[in-house]
Design an enzyme around this catalytic site. Structure first.
Site, PDB file in Angstrom:
ATOM      1  N   ASP A  12      15.590  -6.166  -1.856  1.00 41.14           N
ATOM      2  CA  ASP A  12      14.614  -5.184  -1.398  1.00 41.14           C
ATOM      3  C   ASP A  12      15.259  -3.820  -1.561  1.00 41.14           C
ATOM      4  OD1 ASP A  12      12.784  -7.119  -0.669  1.00 41.14           O
ATOM      5  OD2 ASP A  12      13.414  -7.174   1.421  1.00 41.14           O
ATOM      6  N   ASP A 131       2.123 -11.442   1.174  1.00 43.77           N
ATOM      7  CA  ASP A 131       2.754 -11.233   2.477  1.00 43.77           C
ATOM      8  C   ASP A 131       1.769 -11.708   3.536  1.00 43.77           C
ATOM      9  OD1 ASP A 131       4.944 -10.064   1.247  1.00 43.77           O
ATOM     10  OD2 ASP A 131       4.117  -8.039   1.396  1.00 43.77           O
TER      11      ASP A 131
END
Length: 255
Positions: A12, A131
């Protein structure tokens, strides 16, 4: 012979650094993306996933120069996501050295995007990233923009819609927002529901805190690949330790 299950460390990236948070917040620095990626390549990770976690929120393009720098240094498949909205973005990422691109928010706003991209570039390089947050028993909803915006869309139904047909996505990157960074294991009910519902590989993401969790994602969740970040970034375990643990649990891996 069964297909080998994959271990995928996730980078990330925010402001040019690898970071790791808990439930998409409480961000900690984990190093330089190129150096971190080189380490995972050396440790024989099966793939690497690079997610520019603020590109969609800030409405800007993915950091292409960093993708180029990583691709020059690593020799395993690289998936790139964040801020990819249209075909020209996909082409730019593939030209920069990515093997696959992950599409999340853009598909919500343009549900035909995945089919268009798969038709143009091939489904093997298009990943639908989801997500998901639990909203009730056996029901998960999709959130976008780094988990900040609710869509009201059922996560499992969306996974089916985005992968069906010849021009659906070739993989699903499924992240549990409830489990992300918490280190208590994958949301196995979510993972299993998705793996039962779709015909393409599921990459389980969110919640790995120890090596046993990786095996659970495969054996109980039905995942084809397991993605993890903090257990690798901060030196708790190596990729080889993870593969050996999975092999000891009877899972086919590439050592």
């Amino acid at each position: 012979m069964p297909l080998a299950k994959r271990i995928i460390p996730c980078l990330d990236v925010c402001n040019g650094r690898v970071v790791k948070g808990t439930k998409f917040v409480d961000i900690k620095d984990a190093g330089d993306p190129v150096e971190v990626a080189k380490r995972y390549d050396f440790e024989c990770a099966d793939e690497i996933t690079f997610l520019d976690i603020t590109a969609s929120i800030e409405g800007r393009d993915t950091m292409i120069h960093m993708v180029e720098a990583i691709a020059e240094q690593v020799f395993i498949p690289l998936t790139v996501g964040g801020g990819i909205r249209k075909a020209v973005d996909v082409r730019a990422m593939l030209n920069a050295g990515a093997d696959k691109v992950a599409i999340n928010s853009a598909a919500i706003f343009n549900p035909n995007l995945i089919n268009q991209l798969s038709e143009e570039f091939g489904s093997q390089c298009i990943v639908i990233a989801i997500d998901a947050k639990k909203v009730s028993d056996n029901k998960w909803e999709i959130f976008t923009h780094g988990g900040r915006k609710s869509t009201g869309i059922d996560a499992i139904e969306w996974a089916v819609k985005m992968t069906k047909g010849d021009n659906g996505a070739g993989e699903v990157l499924l992240t549990s927002m409830d489990c992300d960074g918490v280190k208590t294991g994958f949301d196995l009910l979510l993972t299993k529901a998705a793996s039962d519902a779709v015909d393409v590989p599921i990459i389980a993401s969110g919640g790995v805190g120890n090596l046993e969790h990786l095996s659970e994602g495969v054996l109980q969740g039905g995942a084809d690949a397991v993605l993890a970040a903090s257990i690798f970034h901060f030196g708790e375990y190596t990729i080889q330790q993870a593969k050996q643990a999975m092999q000891e649990n009877g899972i086919e891996v590439r050592l």
